[in-house]
Design a protein around this motif. Structure first.
Motif, mmCIF file in Angstrom:
data_model
loop_
_atom_site.group_PDB
_atom_site.id
_atom_site.type_symbol
_atom_site.label_atom_id
_atom_site.label_comp_id
_atom_site.label_asym_id
_atom_site.label_seq_id
_atom_site.Cartn_x
_atom_site.Cartn_y
_atom_site.Cartn_z
ATOM 1 N N ALA A 25 58.427 47.076 43.804
ATOM 2 C CA ALA A 25 58.852 47.483 42.463
ATOM 3 C C ALA A 25 60.368 47.645 42.406
ATOM 4 C CB ALA A 25 58.171 48.786 42.068
ATOM 5 N N GLN A 26 60.930 47.269 41.279
ATOM 6 C CA GLN A 26 62.362 47.392 41.057
ATOM 7 C C GLN A 26 62.616 48.559 40.108
ATOM 8 O OE1 GLN A 26 64.526 45.165 42.653
ATOM 9 N NE2 GLN A 26 62.657 44.408 43.635
ATOM 10 N N ASN A 27 63.310 49.597 40.611
ATOM 11 C CA ASN A 27 63.617 50.763 39.774
ATOM 12 C C ASN A 27 62.361 51.365 39.141
ATOM 13 O OD1 ASN A 27 66.481 50.486 40.187
ATOM 14 N ND2 ASN A 27 66.446 48.781 38.724
ATOM 15 N N GLY A 28 61.287 51.417 39.949
ATOM 16 C CA GLY A 28 60.054 52.025 39.470
ATOM 17 C C GLY A 28 59.225 51.152 38.557
ATOM 18 N N GLU A 29 59.578 49.873 38.453
ATOM 19 C CA GLU A 29 58.848 48.959 37.575
ATOM 20 C C GLU A 29 58.373 47.756 38.378
ATOM 21 O OE1 GLU A 29 59.849 47.853 33.172
ATOM 22 O OE2 GLU A 29 60.925 46.444 34.471
ATOM 23 N N LEU A 30 57.080 47.458 38.286
ATOM 24 C CA LEU A 30 56.498 46.311 38.958
ATOM 25 C C LEU A 30 56.291 45.200 37.940
ATOM 26 C CD1 LEU A 30 55.219 45.228 41.646
ATOM 27 C CD2 LEU A 30 53.010 45.929 40.670
ATOM 28 N N ARG A 31 56.976 44.080 38.134
ATOM 29 C CA ARG A 31 56.853 42.938 37.232
ATOM 30 C C ARG A 31 55.825 41.962 37.799
ATOM 31 N NH1 ARG A 31 62.839 40.917 37.492
ATOM 32 N NH2 ARG A 31 62.275 41.297 39.670
ATOM 33 N N ALA A 32 54.710 41.820 37.092
ATOM 34 C CA ALA A 32 53.617 40.968 37.559
ATOM 35 C C ALA A 32 53.523 39.721 36.693
ATOM 36 C CB ALA A 32 52.298 41.729 37.526
ATOM 37 N N ALA A 33 53.616 38.570 37.319
ATOM 38 C CA ALA A 33 53.484 37.299 36.602
ATOM 39 C C ALA A 33 52.008 37.027 36.349
ATOM 40 C CB ALA A 33 54.096 36.171 37.427
ATOM 41 N N ILE A 34 51.641 36.868 35.084
ATOM 42 C CA ILE A 34 50.253 36.644 34.689
ATOM 43 C C ILE A 34 50.150 35.301 33.972
ATOM 44 C CG2 ILE A 34 48.316 37.484 33.326
ATOM 45 C CD1 ILE A 34 48.968 39.364 35.581
ATOM 46 N N ASN A 35 49.299 34.423 34.493
ATOM 47 C CA ASN A 35 49.080 33.098 33.919
ATOM 48 C C ASN A 35 47.874 33.125 32.984
ATOM 49 O OD1 ASN A 35 48.529 30.375 33.413
ATOM 50 N ND2 ASN A 35 47.624 30.057 35.434
ATOM 51 N N THR A 36 48.126 33.067 31.687
ATOM 52 C CA THR A 36 47.035 33.120 30.709
ATOM 53 C C THR A 36 46.331 31.777 30.542
ATOM 54 O OG1 THR A 36 48.560 32.684 28.872
ATOM 55 C CG2 THR A 36 48.135 34.996 29.431
ATOM 56 N N GLY A 37 46.813 30.744 31.233
ATOM 57 C CA GLY A 37 46.178 29.435 31.126
ATOM 58 C C GLY A 37 44.878 29.333 31.901
ATOM 59 N N ASN A 38 44.570 30.313 32.733
ATOM 60 C CA ASN A 38 43.359 30.299 33.544
ATOM 61 C C ASN A 38 42.392 31.357 33.038
ATOM 62 O OD1 ASN A 38 41.385 30.437 35.555
ATOM 63 N ND2 ASN A 38 42.839 29.924 37.166
ATOM 64 N N ARG A 39 41.434 30.953 32.213
ATOM 65 C CA ARG A 39 40.521 31.902 31.574
ATOM 66 C C ARG A 39 39.534 32.512 32.548
ATOM 67 N NH1 ARG A 39 39.687 32.009 26.019
ATOM 68 N NH2 ARG A 39 37.474 32.373 26.406
ATOM 69 N N ALA A 40 39.391 31.921 33.735
ATOM 70 C CA ALA A 40 38.510 32.529 34.733
ATOM 71 C C ALA A 40 39.106 33.814 35.284
ATOM 72 C CB ALA A 40 38.249 31.557 35.876
ATOM 73 N N LEU A 41 40.423 33.954 35.166
ATOM 74 C CA LEU A 41 41.122 35.098 35.738
ATOM 75 C C LEU A 41 41.733 36.018 34.700
ATOM 76 C CD1 LEU A 41 43.063 33.250 38.584
ATOM 77 C CD2 LEU A 41 40.777 34.262 38.688
#
Length: 230
Positions: free
Chosen positions: A9-25
């Protein structure tokens, strides 16, 4: 392990990359809320390390990978691939999903996955997806074309481009559910091993993240959040 994970985490913030193109996930609700196993894992990780979660939303895996090392995300979710592994670090897979093809309903010559790789058949795929990389390596006779993100490729196929379009089964079923002119093949193109990923190589951090994934699988968290979207 918690100390190593907290360092993501950077400065108390976790940036998570989320791919909305995969509906299974991942499923994106009408109000923008993200549900599914990948967002659930991101929330659990942020909670465990005491960080605020910021989701960095992408429409395709290729775009997530392209941004690796650009300082835009701290942790992500991608399909394991040896070429990607030269740049990013993968955990063990937390889930394995199927990719297959959608074809025209009246294309009687395309009844099985094995019928696709034939002379004269054109195949459409999302640029940089796991199944794009698989098809690039395995197609011998069919012609391969690419079109942006998974929704981009599905839309192009619906508009008449190519004889077949590759995709994650759940994404194909979701997109073409109400289209009687399209048929989804029952066979499997490839099994895609989905993992959590760091945008760079860090042996200590990826070991800690792998332990996190192993716990989420063993305690039923992944199964519960995968079943929730079916």
């Amino acid at each position: 392990m918690k100390t190593q994970l907290a360092a993501l985490a950077q400065n108390g913030e976790l940036r998570a990359a989320i791919n909305t193109g995969n509906r299974a996930l991942v499923q994106q609700q009408s109000d923008g809320t993200l549900t599914g196993v990948s967002p659930a894992l991101a929330r659990r990780l942020a909670s465990e390390i005491g960080a605020e979660l910021e989701t960095v939303v992408y429409a395709g895996a290729g775009k997530v990978f392209a941004d690796a090392g650009q300082g835009r995300w701290d942790v992500g979710f991608l399909a394991i691939d040896p070429m990607r592994a030269q740049k990013v670090a993968f955990t063990d897979p937390y889930i394995v999903i199927e990719a297959t093809f959608a074809v025209r309903a009246d294309a009687e010559y395309l009844r099985d996955v094995g019928d696709i790789d034939a002379t004269g058949v054109s195949v459409l795929t999302a640029t940089g997806s796991a199944y794009d990389m698989h098809l690039t390596k395995t197609l011998k006779h069919a012609t391969l074309e690419r079109s942006g993100t998974p929704p981009d490729s599905f839309a192009a196929f619906a508009a008449g481009q190519c004889d077949a379009v590759a995709g994650v089964r759940a994404s194909l079923e979701g997109y073409f559910a109400d289209d009687p002119s399209v048929r989804i093949l029952s066979g499997v193109l490839t099994e895609v091993r989905q993992a959590m990923v760091l945008p760079h190589h860090d042996a200590v951090a990826i070991a800690a993240l792998n332990e996190f994934v192993a716990r989420a699988v063993s305690d039923g968290f992944v199964a519960a959040h995968s079943a929730a979207q079916e």
